[in-house]
Design a protein around this motif. Structure first.
Motif, PDB file in Angstrom:
ATOM      1  N   UNK A  49     121.890  57.260 -59.306  1.00  0.00           N
ATOM      2  CA  UNK A  49     121.158  57.965 -58.253  1.00  0.00           C
ATOM      3  C   UNK A  49     122.057  58.995 -57.571  1.00  0.00           C
ATOM      4  N   UNK A  50     123.282  58.609 -57.283  1.00  0.00           N
ATOM      5  CA  UNK A  50     124.238  59.514 -56.637  1.00  0.00           C
ATOM      6  C   UNK A  50     124.515  60.728 -57.512  1.00  0.00           C
ATOM      7  N   UNK A  51     124.793  60.505 -58.794  1.00  0.00           N
ATOM      8  CA  UNK A  51     125.109  61.600 -59.706  1.00  0.00           C
ATOM      9  C   UNK A  51     123.932  62.554 -59.882  1.00  0.00           C
ATOM     10  N   UNK A  52     122.725  62.004 -60.014  1.00  0.00           N
ATOM     11  CA  UNK A  52     121.538  62.852 -60.176  1.00  0.00           C
ATOM     12  C   UNK A  52     121.316  63.705 -58.933  1.00  0.00           C
ATOM     13  N   UNK A  53     121.502  63.120 -57.762  1.00  0.00           N
ATOM     14  CA  UNK A  53     121.329  63.856 -56.514  1.00  0.00           C
ATOM     15  C   UNK A  53     122.346  64.987 -56.408  1.00  0.00           C
ATOM     16  N   UNK A  54     123.599  64.706 -56.743  1.00  0.00           N
ATOM     17  CA  UNK A  54     124.644  65.730 -56.655  1.00  0.00           C
ATOM     18  C   UNK A  54     124.344  66.886 -57.593  1.00  0.00           C
ATOM     19  N   UNK A  55     123.890  66.588 -58.810  1.00  0.00           N
ATOM     20  CA  UNK A  55     123.578  67.643 -59.781  1.00  0.00           C
ATOM     21  C   UNK A  55     122.404  68.490 -59.288  1.00  0.00           C
ATOM     22  N   UNK A  56     121.386  67.845 -58.763  1.00  0.00           N
ATOM     23  CA  UNK A  56     120.179  68.568 -58.350  1.00  0.00           C
ATOM     24  C   UNK A  56     120.301  69.234 -56.991  1.00  0.00           C
ATOM     25  N   UNK A  57     121.013  68.609 -56.036  1.00  0.00           N
ATOM     26  CA  UNK A  57     121.000  69.084 -54.652  1.00  0.00           C
ATOM     27  C   UNK A  57     122.353  69.492 -54.098  1.00  0.00           C
ATOM     28  N   UNK A  58     123.433  69.183 -54.791  1.00  0.00           N
ATOM     29  CA  UNK A  58     124.766  69.463 -54.268  1.00  0.00           C
ATOM     30  C   UNK A  58     125.306  68.286 -53.477  1.00  0.00           C
ATOM     31  N   UNK A  59     126.611  68.138 -53.511  1.00  0.00           N
ATOM     32  CA  UNK A  59     127.268  66.985 -52.885  1.00  0.00           C
ATOM     33  C   UNK A  59     126.988  66.886 -51.387  1.00  0.00           C
ATOM     34  N   UNK A  60     126.958  68.020 -50.691  1.00  0.00           N
ATOM     35  CA  UNK A  60     126.768  67.996 -49.234  1.00  0.00           C
ATOM     36  C   UNK A  60     125.400  67.470 -48.827  1.00  0.00           C
ATOM     37  N   UNK A  61     124.429  67.444 -49.740  1.00  0.00           N
ATOM     38  CA  UNK A  61     123.076  66.960 -49.443  1.00  0.00           C
ATOM     39  C   UNK A  61     122.831  65.528 -49.902  1.00  0.00           C
ATOM     40  N   UNK A  62     123.870  64.839 -50.336  1.00  0.00           N
ATOM     41  CA  UNK A  62     123.695  63.491 -50.895  1.00  0.00           C
ATOM     42  C   UNK A  62     124.604  62.464 -50.232  1.00  0.00           C
ATOM     43  N   UNK A  63     124.966  62.689 -49.000  1.00  0.00           N
ATOM     44  CA  UNK A  63     125.933  61.798 -48.343  1.00  0.00           C
ATOM     45  C   UNK A  63     125.449  60.354 -48.253  1.00  0.00           C
ATOM     46  N   UNK A  64     124.145  60.152 -48.039  1.00  0.00           N
ATOM     47  CA  UNK A  64     123.658  58.767 -47.922  1.00  0.00           C
ATOM     48  C   UNK A  64     123.790  58.022 -49.251  1.00  0.00           C
ATOM     49  N   UNK A  65     123.525  58.700 -50.375  1.00  0.00           N
ATOM     50  CA  UNK A  65     123.664  58.055 -51.690  1.00  0.00           C
ATOM     51  C   UNK A  65     125.135  57.846 -52.045  1.00  0.00           C
ATOM     52  N   UNK A  66     125.985  58.773 -51.641  1.00  0.00           N
ATOM     53  CA  UNK A  66     127.417  58.636 -51.893  1.00  0.00           C
ATOM     54  C   UNK A  66     127.958  57.431 -51.124  1.00  0.00           C
ATOM     55  N   UNK A  67     127.568  57.314 -49.861  1.00  0.00           N
ATOM     56  CA  UNK A  67     128.016  56.182 -49.045  1.00  0.00           C
ATOM     57  C   UNK A  67     127.456  54.859 -49.572  1.00  0.00           C
ATOM     58  N   UNK A  68     126.222  54.867 -50.056  1.00  0.00           N
ATOM     59  CA  UNK A  68     125.628  53.648 -50.625  1.00  0.00           C
ATOM     60  C   UNK A  68     126.416  53.206 -51.863  1.00  0.00           C
ATOM     61  N   UNK A  69     126.840  54.160 -52.681  1.00  0.00           N
ATOM     62  CA  UNK A  69     127.625  53.826 -53.874  1.00  0.00           C
ATOM     63  C   UNK A  69     128.998  53.293 -53.473  1.00  0.00           C
ATOM     64  N   UNK A  70     129.623  53.908 -52.470  1.00  0.00           N
ATOM     65  CA  UNK A  70     130.915  53.421 -51.995  1.00  0.00           C
ATOM     66  C   UNK A  70     130.794  51.983 -51.481  1.00  0.00           C
ATOM     67  N   UNK A  71     129.732  51.691 -50.745  1.00  0.00           N
ATOM     68  CA  UNK A  71     129.522  50.342 -50.232  1.00  0.00           C
ATOM     69  C   UNK A  71     129.356  49.342 -51.377  1.00  0.00           C
ATOM     70  N   UNK A  72     128.575  49.737 -52.380  1.00  0.00           N
ATOM     71  CA  UNK A  72     128.382  48.876 -53.546  1.00  0.00           C
ATOM     72  C   UNK A  72     129.718  48.604 -54.243  1.00  0.00           C
TER      73      UNK A  72
END
Length: 80
Positions: A49-72
């Motif tokens: 989910x994080x990777x798909x979001x970054x590709x489609x929207x850019x890293x700055x628009x995916x902070x919640x998914x990035x943080x969710x992956x870090x927590x996991x």
């Protein structure tokens, strides 16, 4: 010919691979806890989910998914 031991090979191999200790995963109690798998295989759902979001929207628009992956990853025993 006699037996020849090459100490130079061991020295060259030691110089080629620097001794950097791996980061130790830390559990909730602060005690080192060994992860059950490699970092590349941990948390595939949040990673995808994080990777798909970054590709489609850019890293700055995916902070919640990035943080969710870090927590996991932390929950899996990795020190992220």
């Amino acid at each position: 010919m006699g037996a020849s031991t090459s100490k130079g090979v061991g020295v060259a191999q030691a110089a080629a691979s620097p001794s950097i200790p791996p980061a130790e995963p830390v559990g909730a109690a602060g005690v080192a806890e060994k992860p059950k798998c490699k970092a590349c295989c941990a948390c595939p759902e949040t990673k995808r989910a994080r990777d798909a979001c970054i590709v489609e929207n850019g890293e700055e628009n995916c902070t919640s998914l990035i943080e969710a992956h870090k927590k996991c990853m932390r929950d899996a025993g990795f020190n992220i």
